[in-house]
Motif scaffolding. Structure first.
Motif, short mmCIF file in Angstrom:
data_model
loop_
_atom_site.label_atom_id
_atom_site.label_comp_id
_atom_site.label_asym_id
_atom_site.label_seq_id
_atom_site.Cartn_x
_atom_site.Cartn_y
_atom_site.Cartn_z
N PRO A 309 0.84 -1.31 -0.06
CA PRO A 309 0.04 -0.08 -0.04
C PRO A 309 0.74 1.21 0.07
CG PRO A 309 -0.58 -1.51 1.64
CD PRO A 309 0.15 -2.15 1.03
N ARG A 312 1.93 1.95 -3.38
CA ARG A 312 0.67 2.58 -4.34
C ARG A 312 0.36 4.02 -3.99
NH1 ARG A 312 -1.93 -2.37 -3.32
NH2 ARG A 312 -1.02 -4.18 -5.09
N ALA A 313 0.48 4.26 -2.65
CA ALA A 313 0.27 5.50 -2.39
C ALA A 313 1.27 6.69 -2.61
CB ALA A 313 0.27 5.73 -0.56
N ALA A 316 0.31 7.09 -6.14
CA ALA A 316 -0.79 8.16 -6.25
C ALA A 316 -0.81 9.35 -6.06
CB ALA A 316 -2.01 7.40 -5.09
N ASP A 320 -1.93 12.28 -8.25
CA ASP A 320 -2.92 13.53 -7.90
C ASP A 320 -2.97 13.63 -6.10
OD1 ASP A 320 -5.02 15.08 -7.11
OD2 ASP A 320 -5.89 14.79 -9.17
N ILE A 322 -4.31 15.71 -4.23
CA ILE A 322 -5.81 16.46 -3.60
C ILE A 322 -6.51 14.94 -3.56
CG2 ILE A 322 -7.72 17.61 -4.05
CD1 ILE A 322 -5.95 19.72 -4.87
N ALA A 323 -6.47 14.23 -4.69
CA ALA A 323 -7.31 12.82 -4.74
C ALA A 323 -7.02 12.03 -3.58
CB ALA A 323 -7.29 12.15 -5.85
N CYS A 324 -5.68 11.97 -3.26
CA CYS A 324 -5.07 11.02 -2.26
C CYS A 324 -5.58 11.48 -0.82
CB CYS A 324 -3.63 11.21 -2.05
SG CYS A 324 -2.75 10.16 -3.24
N ARG A 325 -5.65 12.85 -0.64
CA ARG A 325 -6.25 13.38 0.69
C ARG A 325 -7.63 12.98 0.86
NH1 ARG A 325 -4.07 19.36 0.00
NH2 ARG A 325 -5.84 19.64 1.41
N SER A 326 -8.39 13.02 -0.34
CA SER A 326 -9.71 12.70 -0.19
C SER A 326 -10.10 11.36 0.15
CB SER A 326 -10.34 13.16 -1.40
OG SER A 326 -10.41 12.27 -2.53
N LEU A 327 -9.15 10.38 -0.04
CA LEU A 327 -9.13 9.03 -0.05
C LEU A 327 -8.69 8.59 1.53
CD1 LEU A 327 -8.43 7.84 -3.49
CD2 LEU A 327 -10.66 7.89 -2.59
N GLY A 328 -8.29 9.52 2.28
CA GLY A 328 -7.84 9.19 3.65
C GLY A 328 -6.39 9.06 3.69
N ILE A 329 -5.63 9.18 2.74
CA ILE A 329 -4.09 8.89 2.78
C ILE A 329 -3.54 9.96 3.49
CG2 ILE A 329 -2.08 8.51 1.28
CD1 ILE A 329 -3.89 7.32 -0.70
N ASN A 330 -2.70 9.77 4.35
CA ASN A 330 -1.92 10.77 5.26
C ASN A 330 -0.85 11.26 4.13
OD1 ASN A 330 -0.47 12.31 6.75
ND2 ASN A 330 -0.72 10.97 8.45
#
Lengths: 467, 273
Positions: A309, A312-313, A316, A320, A322-330
């Motif tokens: 993970p 992949r993070a 990611a 993008d 901003i998309a990462c932050r919206s998916l809960g990735i720190n």
């Protein structure tokens, strides 16, 4: 070709037709070359006109035409036909057959390289080939793979990577020359193996330290701050003389031992223990395998992490944020791990560099080094491990090989020194590469997981990262 | 009447001198589709950015209540925790996919946090621990479930950037759903879709509401979508709520009609006289 006869008859027909075509071309060449090349009129000692037969020219010309025509029909002209017919039959069946084993073949070649060099050039001559070419290239491959985590995967443009290389090198140099002799001198022969993890950890620590202030920066701003960080480390090393001995550098750094057995001519040395004649090449070969193991460790960890993970993070994050932050990735911890792990491998490489040189000074850690490592990553194709290998060999080995091109002196005169033109050649090669393949040598991205079929992703979809 | 999932109280967002959202209060009820509509520049996306943590509101309170009774004060949480802990997922007005990664990879990135825990923060994962492999398999199955729902099974191994626009919209929703949200915020999901794609989208949203414990808050300009699927509509204009109720109520509210069509301009008429 048996396979292609069964599977795709078109490939076999192509080969036969190509050979026939080449034979015809060779025949034409033969017909042309007999009157032109085969016989030469000359004067002999008695001033008489004689015919001098030169049949070997004819044979060379015919062979060239045959091979050239065959290669052109099979590989170059066939490409157009493939596009028209949209046939899956590729012209290079051989290349396709080899491709899955390419990594293994490369690995065997790399492992066998010092032995081959030793047997061809002998213990004296091979030092140059193993040390200047082998070890030097492997150091840059390892640095490239380390920086690849930060730049290629996480998309964070780092122009100060050499700082971590310096941290690793100075960690080893200072601990091995000051700390260990002052505290536990009996550990002397083990110092490289003790300091290797310490250097990596210290470099990772500095990676995190650099990471914190640049977390909010992106793109050009991030590049400038990392550039400054690299310079700060170098200037500290120059000016804090009590700590790093300034410009004079640190000398007589202990060389690595064979797991506690030193490489020297003494009774407890490597040669005496293993009952072979002492030669400095033993250490060089050992160093080659140490850096090879370190580089392979880097590749192994990178390949593993990409499928986890966190990897992949990273990717990611490059695509993008901003998309990462919206998916809960720190994003903070994700960026910091990328900086830390990239820096750690830089630290390992630095530790090895100090042990190999025996002497380090701030001169080795200038911005040009950072630029070269970044050039290797960008030229190889961001995120691609094999691309980094190819571009390291081309950039580092290519520049080294320029020193060997003495025959150029016969062309350009005795004052011509090819090594002085290396930066010019290096620069123009970079420009040509970027025009020809702007996304690097290997621009395709391999997916980390697949459901039905593994499809490479074209570089045009993959983003370079914005920060 | 179902229970309140998210209550927005006196939300105000100022950018320097501009008040984008002014003292807005409304509630999103559990199991419903709530639509946030209003003319361009009314502050709808600003409300979304406040709820999902991209902006910190100047004033106000946003409380999200989970089924187990736990409350989350969204204005105090960092954005990644709003997704991970409070379980709010969102999509974007301009699609934000990981275009260089495959469709499947996009859905796995969405399950980053549970997988990260399962991989022992990568340390166990490097050694290929079995429990991680099992968890990853589970994650892939979850992704496949949403691929089927979104009708993207055939494209699972293609780069997300290679999908047609309508598929990208649905993939973004599927990716958000992979985080197992209690509240899904959709920012103009039907923008730029043709009627067929729009119908596919409606179907996807209806399944989400029917089969899952997920409530939906959406911004939309396409009234055919809004009126057909939403249970509750909030109308914003210049950052202020002007109407709030069922689709039928809102449709006939004179204030809404005025905001969308313009009022007969009494003042200018008076000026002429």
């Amino acid at each position: 070709m048996a396979e292609s006869q069964n599977g795709a008859p078109k490939g076999a027909v192509d080969l036969g037709a190509a050979i026939k075509d080449s034979l015809i071309a060779t025949l034409v060449m033969f017909g042309l070359s007999v009157p032109i090349l085969a016989l030469r009129t000359d004067q002999n000692m008695e001033n008489r006109l004689i015919l001098e037969p030169r049949w070997h020219y004819v044979w060379i010309a015919c062979a060239l035409v045959f091979v050239g025509r065959l290669l052109l029909t099979l590989f170059v002209w066939n490409k157009g036909a493939k596009i028209v017919t949209k046939k899956a039959a590729t012209p290079s069946d051989l290349a396709n057959a080899i491709r899955p084993y390419l990594g293994r073949i490369g690995l065997i070649l790399i492992i066998a390289y010092p032995m081959v060099a030793l047997s061809i050039t002998g213990p004296q001559g091979s030092i140059k080939w193993i040390d200047n070419f082998g070890i030097q290239i492997l150091i840059y491959i390892m640095l490239g793979w380390g920086l690849n985590i930060v730049v290629g995967l996480a998309g964070l443009l780092d122009l100060g990577y050499v700082a971590f290389y310096a941290v690793g090198a100075y960690s080893y140099a200072i601990i091995a020359t000051n700390v260990i002799p002052a505290t536990i001198p009996s550990l002397g022969f083990w110092s490289f193996w003790i300091c290797l993890p310490i250097s990596g950890l210290l470099a990772a620590f500095w990676g995190v330290l650099l990471g914190f202030p640049v977390l909010r920066l992106r793109g050009d701003y991030l590049a400038i701050v990392t550039l400054a960080f690299g310079e700060i480390i170098r200037l500290i090393l120059i000016n804090w003389i009590a700590f790093s001995n300034g410009y004079a550098g640190i000398s007589s750094i202990p060389r690595p031992s064979f797991f506690g057995i030193p490489f020297n001519a003494s009774d407890v040395g490597f040669a005496a223990r293993f009952g072979i004649e002492f030669s400095p090449i033993h250490r060089t070969i050992f160093l080659y395998y140490v850096i090879l193991a370190l580089a392979l460790l880097t590749a192994f960890v990178t390949l593993k992490l990409r499928r986890l993970p966190v990897g992949r993070a990273w990717e990611a994050l490059r695509e993008d944020e901003i998309a990462c932050r919206s998916l809960g990735i720190n994003t903070v911890s994700t960026k910091l791990t990328a900086f830390a792990i990239g820096a750690m491998f830089g630290g390992f490489a630095g530790c090895f560099f100090a042990a190999r040189q025996g002497f380090i000074s701030p001169e080795s850690f200038v911005f040009l080094e950072s630029a070269q490592i970044l050039a290797i990553v960008v030229l190889g194709g961001m995120g691609s491990l094999i691309g980094v290998v190819i571009s390291s060999i081309a950039l580092v080995g290519g520049i080294e090989i320029l020193r060997e091109l003495d025959f150029l002196k016969q062309v350009f005169g005795p004052n011509f020194d090819p090594a002085q033109f290396r930066m010019l050649i290096f620069g123009s090669a970079m420009v040509v590469m970027m025009l020809w393949k702007p996304r690097g040598l290997v621009s395709k991205r391999e997916p980390t997981i697949f459901l039905k079929e593994r499809k490479s992703i074209s570089g045009s979809f993959v983003k370079e990262g914005h920060g | 009447m179902s229970t309140t999932l998210l209550s927005i109280d006196h939300l105000t967002m100022r950018f320097g001198g501009l008040t984008a959202v002014n003292d807005l209060s409304f509630a999103v009820r559990k199991g419903e589709i709530t639509a946030l509509i209003g003319p361009n520049g009314a502050g709808k996306t600003t409300v979304f950015n406040c709820i999902t943590g991209f902006y910190k509101p100047t004033e106000g309170m946003m409380t999200l209540r989970h089924a187990n009774g736990r409350d989350f004060l969204l204005e105090r949480m960092p954005d990644h925790e709003i997704n991970w802990k409070a379980k709010v997922a969102r999509t974007f007005q301009n699609i934000r996919l990981f275009s260089g990664m495959t469709v499947l990879e996009n859905l796995l990135v969405a399950q980053h946090n549970p997988l990260m825990v399962a991989s022992g923060f990568s340390i166990l994962g490097i050694f290929g621990v079995k429990s991680f492999k099992a968890k990853e398999k589970e994650a892939v199955e979850h992704a496949v479930y949403w691929l089927e729902k979104a009708g993207l099974m055939d494209r699972a191994d293609d780069p997300a950037g290679d999908l047609p626009y309508g598929d990208q919209r649905r993939l973004e929703i599927a990716r958000a759903m992979c985080t197992r949200p209690t509240l899904l915020c959709l920012d103009e999901p039907a923008a730029g879709l043709n009627p067929k794609e729009s119908a596919d989208l409606n179907a996807l949203l209806m399944t989400i509401r029917k089969d899952h414990d997920t409530s939906i808050l959406l911004i939309e300009h396409d009234m055919s979508v809004v009126m057909k699927i939403s249970d509750h509509i909030v109308v914003l204009d210049y950052g202020v709520k002007i109407s709030d109720g069922t689709p039928d109520f809102v449709k006939n509210d004179p204030k809404v009609i005025a905001a969308y069509l313009g009022v007969e301009d009494d003042e200018s008429l008076e000026a002429i006289r």
